[in-house]
Motif scaffolding. Sequence first.
Motif, short mmCIF file in Angstrom:
data_model
loop_
_atom_site.label_atom_id
_atom_site.label_comp_id
_atom_site.label_asym_id
_atom_site.label_seq_id
_atom_site.Cartn_x
_atom_site.Cartn_y
_atom_site.Cartn_z
N MET A 151 0.85 -1.19 0.00
CA MET A 151 0.00 0.00 0.00
C MET A 151 0.88 1.23 0.00
SD MET A 151 -2.81 1.25 2.83
CE MET A 151 -3.97 -0.02 2.45
N SER A 152 0.65 2.16 -0.92
CA SER A 152 1.43 3.38 -0.97
C SER A 152 1.08 4.28 0.20
CB SER A 152 1.17 4.11 -2.28
OG SER A 152 -0.16 4.62 -2.31
N ALA A 153 1.98 5.25 0.47
CA ALA A 153 1.72 6.20 1.56
C ALA A 153 0.44 6.96 1.31
CB ALA A 153 2.90 7.16 1.70
N ASN A 154 0.18 7.29 0.06
CA ASN A 154 -1.03 8.04 -0.27
C ASN A 154 -2.28 7.20 -0.01
OD1 ASN A 154 -2.37 10.40 -1.45
ND2 ASN A 154 -2.92 9.00 -3.11
N ASP A 155 -2.22 5.91 -0.43
CA ASP A 155 -3.36 5.02 -0.18
C ASP A 155 -3.59 4.85 1.31
OD1 ASP A 155 -3.78 4.66 -2.85
OD2 ASP A 155 -2.64 2.80 -2.98
N HIS A 156 -2.50 4.75 2.05
CA HIS A 156 -2.61 4.57 3.50
C HIS A 156 -3.26 5.78 4.15
CE1 HIS A 156 -1.23 3.74 7.65
NE2 HIS A 156 -1.36 2.49 7.27
N ASP A 157 -2.85 6.97 3.73
CA ASP A 157 -3.43 8.20 4.26
C ASP A 157 -4.92 8.28 3.92
OD1 ASP A 157 -1.01 8.94 5.28
OD2 ASP A 157 -0.51 10.32 3.66
N GLU A 158 -5.27 7.84 2.71
CA GLU A 158 -6.68 7.86 2.32
C GLU A 158 -7.50 6.90 3.17
OE1 GLU A 158 -7.00 7.09 -1.82
OE2 GLU A 158 -6.11 9.01 -2.43
N LEU A 159 -6.92 5.76 3.52
CA LEU A 159 -7.63 4.80 4.34
C LEU A 159 -7.85 5.34 5.75
CD1 LEU A 159 -8.86 1.99 4.01
CD2 LEU A 159 -6.72 1.02 4.88
N LEU A 160 -6.84 6.01 6.30
CA LEU A 160 -6.99 6.62 7.62
C LEU A 160 -8.03 7.73 7.58
CD1 LEU A 160 -3.28 6.80 8.82
CD2 LEU A 160 -5.09 5.33 9.72
N ALA A 161 -8.05 8.49 6.49
CA ALA A 161 -9.06 9.54 6.35
C ALA A 161 -10.45 8.93 6.28
CB ALA A 161 -8.77 10.38 5.11
N ARG A 162 -10.57 7.80 5.57
CA ARG A 162 -11.86 7.12 5.48
C ARG A 162 -12.29 6.62 6.85
NH1 ARG A 162 -15.24 4.85 1.52
NH2 ARG A 162 -17.10 4.16 2.64
N PHE A 163 -11.33 6.16 7.65
CA PHE A 163 -11.64 5.71 9.01
C PHE A 163 -12.29 6.85 9.79
CE2 PHE A 163 -10.92 4.92 13.45
CZ PHE A 163 -11.01 3.55 13.61
N GLU A 164 -11.73 8.04 9.68
CA GLU A 164 -12.29 9.19 10.41
C GLU A 164 -13.68 9.53 9.88
OE1 GLU A 164 -11.14 10.36 13.12
OE2 GLU A 164 -9.39 9.06 12.99
N GLU A 165 -13.88 9.43 8.56
CA GLU A 165 -15.20 9.69 8.00
C GLU A 165 -16.24 8.71 8.52
OE1 GLU A 165 -15.01 9.62 3.78
OE2 GLU A 165 -13.48 11.19 3.63
N ASP A 166 -15.82 7.46 8.68
CA ASP A 166 -16.74 6.39 9.10
C ASP A 166 -16.76 6.18 10.61
OD1 ASP A 166 -17.15 6.06 6.44
OD2 ASP A 166 -16.22 4.07 6.28
N ARG A 167 -16.07 7.02 11.36
CA ARG A 167 -15.89 6.77 12.80
C ARG A 167 -17.22 6.60 13.53
NH1 ARG A 167 -12.23 7.28 16.97
NH2 ARG A 167 -10.55 7.80 15.52
N SER A 168 -18.18 7.45 13.24
CA SER A 168 -19.46 7.37 13.95
C SER A 168 -20.14 6.02 13.71
CB SER A 168 -20.38 8.51 13.51
OG SER A 168 -21.63 8.42 14.15
N ARG A 169 -20.15 5.58 12.45
CA ARG A 169 -20.77 4.30 12.11
C ARG A 169 -19.99 3.15 12.74
NH1 ARG A 169 -25.73 2.52 10.34
NH2 ARG A 169 -25.58 0.87 8.78
N LEU A 170 -18.67 3.20 12.68
CA LEU A 170 -17.85 2.14 13.26
C LEU A 170 -18.04 2.09 14.78
CD1 LEU A 170 -14.58 2.71 11.19
CD2 LEU A 170 -16.24 0.84 10.91
N ARG A 171 -18.19 3.25 15.40
CA ARG A 171 -18.42 3.28 16.86
C ARG A 171 -19.77 2.66 17.20
NH1 ARG A 171 -20.13 7.55 20.83
NH2 ARG A 171 -19.03 7.10 22.78
N SER A 172 -20.78 2.90 16.36
CA SER A 172 -22.09 2.29 16.58
C SER A 172 -22.01 0.77 16.50
CB SER A 172 -23.09 2.81 15.55
OG SER A 172 -23.34 4.19 15.74
#
Length: 295
Positions: free
Chosen positions: A1-22
């Motif tokens: 996974m490239s650094a850019n892809d990794h950063d995008e995945l972490l950003a997606r984690f933050e976007e989905d945080r509320s749903r993942l917490r539920s």
Amino acid sequence: MSANDHDELLARFEEDRSRLRSIAFRMLGSADDADDALQEAWLRVSRAETGDVENPAAWLRTVVARVCLNALRTRRSRREQSLVHVPDPIVSPDSGPGPEDSALLAEGVGLALLVVLEGLSPAERVAFVLHDVFGVAFAEIAAVLDRSPEATRQLASRARRRVQGQAPAPDPDLARQREVVDAFFAASREGDLDGLIAVLHPDVILRSDGGSGRPQSTVVLHGAEEVAGQAAATSRLSPFIRRVLVNGVPGVVVAPRGRLQVVMAFTVTGGRIVAIDVLADPHRLSRVDLGRLEG
């Protein structure tokens, strides 16, 4: 996974945080445990070395689900068999939960349901929550549990039967639910056994968890007459009762001289109380902020 892809995945984690917490909350039954699971999942994501992730949302669900599955297995192995375990409640003002609590309770997760989920095996709970609550496909859940999709389907089906049999859905009208609970406490104050029995379902169950700090308060009572007798016997606490919402349904806190002693949640189905879940564990009650209930 490239650094850019990794950063995008972490950003997606933050976007989905509320749903993942539920998802984590429904699996673990505790907001604090859900936050811990999300922190562990975030660390795993941040350290992950993998190829391109075709479906980031599904991949992140899988990471969180596996963290929760491990937590459930650890909890089950270390917890002594107890008469009842009432999960940590989400206590909100009677006027309604705040935005953070509302996000956790969006799909409906009453305390009575969480109590029943505590009785499922870790694999059953993960399969039921992911499929029946969040609509995740069995193929994805099977990867979490390391089982076949058909075996995963059977797990969810078995869990569903137990939930439907032991955790009936509350009536949709919250105001009507509150009327029934208010009638319960009015009858309790008067020592009116007939009035209490009138608002209790004949097969009502009362589950009380006193934890290690108050083991004498850990009891399970069955039937309207037994529950009514207990309610009448504790009528002296009536002056210290404050109306609240507990996991989105009517409940009360009992706080003599401002010291929280009990949180009670009521499940009202068909205009009668079918379940009363009580947390009396001093250690876990200390986490409830009475000040935020002044809404």
